[in-house]
Design an enzyme around this catalytic site. Structure first.
Site, PDB file in Angstrom:
ATOM      1  N   LYS A  10       0.818  -1.219   0.000  1.00  0.00           N
ATOM      2  CA  LYS A  10       0.000   0.000   0.000  1.00  0.00           C
ATOM      3  C   LYS A  10       0.855   1.275   0.000  1.00  0.00           C
ATOM      4  CE  LYS A  10      -3.999  -2.177   2.238  1.00  0.00           C
ATOM      5  NZ  LYS A  10      -5.087  -1.970   3.246  1.00  0.00           N
ATOM      6  N   TYR A  50     -12.446  -2.232  -4.114  1.00  0.00           N
ATOM      7  CA  TYR A  50     -12.985  -2.323  -2.748  1.00  0.00           C
ATOM      8  C   TYR A  50     -14.516  -2.251  -2.741  1.00  0.00           C
ATOM      9  CZ  TYR A  50      -8.436  -2.085  -0.372  1.00  0.00           C
ATOM     10  OH  TYR A  50      -7.184  -2.362   0.132  1.00  0.00           O
ATOM     11  N   ASN A 113      -2.062   0.316   6.649  1.00  0.00           N
ATOM     12  CA  ASN A 113      -1.588  -0.953   7.231  1.00  0.00           C
ATOM     13  C   ASN A 113      -0.712  -1.757   6.268  1.00  0.00           C
ATOM     14  OD1 ASN A 113      -3.598  -1.879   5.555  1.00  0.00           O
ATOM     15  ND2 ASN A 113      -4.656  -3.106   7.095  1.00  0.00           N
TER      16      ASN A 113
HETATM   17  P1  CMP Z   1      -7.648  -4.409   3.423  1.00  0.00           P
HETATM   18  O1  CMP Z   1      -7.236  -5.822   3.640  1.00  0.00           O
HETATM   19  O2  CMP Z   1      -6.990  -3.697   2.303  1.00  0.00           O
HETATM   20  O3  CMP Z   1      -9.240  -4.361   3.191  1.00  0.00           O
HETATM   21  C1  CMP Z   1     -10.036  -3.236   3.554  1.00  0.00           C
HETATM   22  C2  CMP Z   1      -9.242  -2.182   4.238  1.00  0.00           C
HETATM   23  O4  CMP Z   1      -9.977  -1.165   4.887  1.00  0.00           O
HETATM   24  C3  CMP Z   1      -8.434  -2.806   5.334  1.00  0.00           C
HETATM   25  O5  CMP Z   1      -7.385  -3.567   4.765  1.00  0.00           O
HETATM   26  C4  CMP Z   1      -8.009  -1.579   6.161  1.00  0.00           C
HETATM   27  O6  CMP Z   1      -6.744  -1.085   5.796  1.00  0.00           O
HETATM   28  C5  CMP Z   1      -9.048  -0.538   5.772  1.00  0.00           C
HETATM   29  N1  CMP Z   1      -9.711   0.036   6.911  1.00  0.00           N
HETATM   30  C6  CMP Z   1      -9.696   1.336   7.246  1.00  0.00           C
HETATM   31  N2  CMP Z   1     -10.415   1.537   8.346  1.00  0.00           N
HETATM   32  C7  CMP Z   1     -10.896   0.344   8.748  1.00  0.00           C
HETATM   33  C8  CMP Z   1     -11.707  -0.097   9.851  1.00  0.00           C
HETATM   34  N3  CMP Z   1     -12.176   0.761  10.760  1.00  0.00           N
HETATM   35  N4  CMP Z   1     -11.991  -1.411   9.941  1.00  0.00           N
HETATM   36  C9  CMP Z   1     -11.518  -2.292   9.006  1.00  0.00           C
HETATM   37  N5  CMP Z   1     -10.752  -1.923   7.950  1.00  0.00           N
HETATM   38  C10 CMP Z   1     -10.443  -0.620   7.827  1.00  0.00           C
END
Ligand code: CMP
Length: 139
Positions: A10, A50, A113
């Site tokens: 990311k 997404y 993340n």
């Molecule tokens: P990812 O695996 O890329 O899939 C969805 C993403 O939403 C997740 O990783 C997080 O980085 C992001 N995200 C941001 N805020 C939240 C939240 N409150 N709860 C879960 N995912 C979140």
């Protein structure tokens, strides 16, 4: 069985020049990079990718973050690739991730993340074909 999964390094990680560090952790976990490209996603691409999260309160922030800089999309191959990748990534929120995982060691926050990984074989297929054609994947 040897399977494939889809990974994104990311913008928080590319910004901090951690493409190699993340990839090294993936490789040391037994995964092989069989396709890789650095891209800057358009808003439409990020919203489409997404799409399942469209109704979530964090959707707009997530899309804005994912287009805030370049990402590296990868296809990873290995024994039980989806689970292997999820194990080395660690929990979505780095605060909850185990020591030694990518998110614990490198991530900044639940949003920034550092990595995305498919959560099932079925989603892996969908996500791989969202970014890669068959001829771009060289096993
Ligand atoms: P990812 O695996 O890329 O899939 C969805 C993403 O939403 C997740 O990783 C997080 O980085 C992001 N995200 C941001 N805020 C939240 C939240 N409150 N709860 C879960 N995912 C979140």
């Amino acid at each position: 069985a040897v399977t494939r999964t889809f990974s994104i390094i990311k913008p928080d990680a590319t910004r901090r020049n951690l493409t190699g560090a993340v990839t090294k952790m993936l490789e040391e976990a037994g995964l092989r990079v069989v396709a890789s490209k650095r891209i800057h996603m358009t808003r439409e691409q990020a919203e489409g990718f997404y799409g399942v999260h469209r109704e979530r309160p964090f959707f707009n922030d997530l899309v804005s973050f994912m287009i805030s800089g370049p990402v590296v999309v990868q296809v990873l191959e290995g024994e039980d690739a989806v689970k292997r990748n999820r194990d080395i990534m660690g929990a979505t929120n780095p605060e909850n991730a185990e020591p030694g995982t990518i998110r614990k060691e490198l991530a900044e926050s639940i949003e920034a993340n550092s990595v995305h990984g498919s959560d099932s074989d079925e989603n892996a297929k969908t996500e791989i074909s969202f970014f890669f054609s068959d001829d771009e994947i060289v096993g």
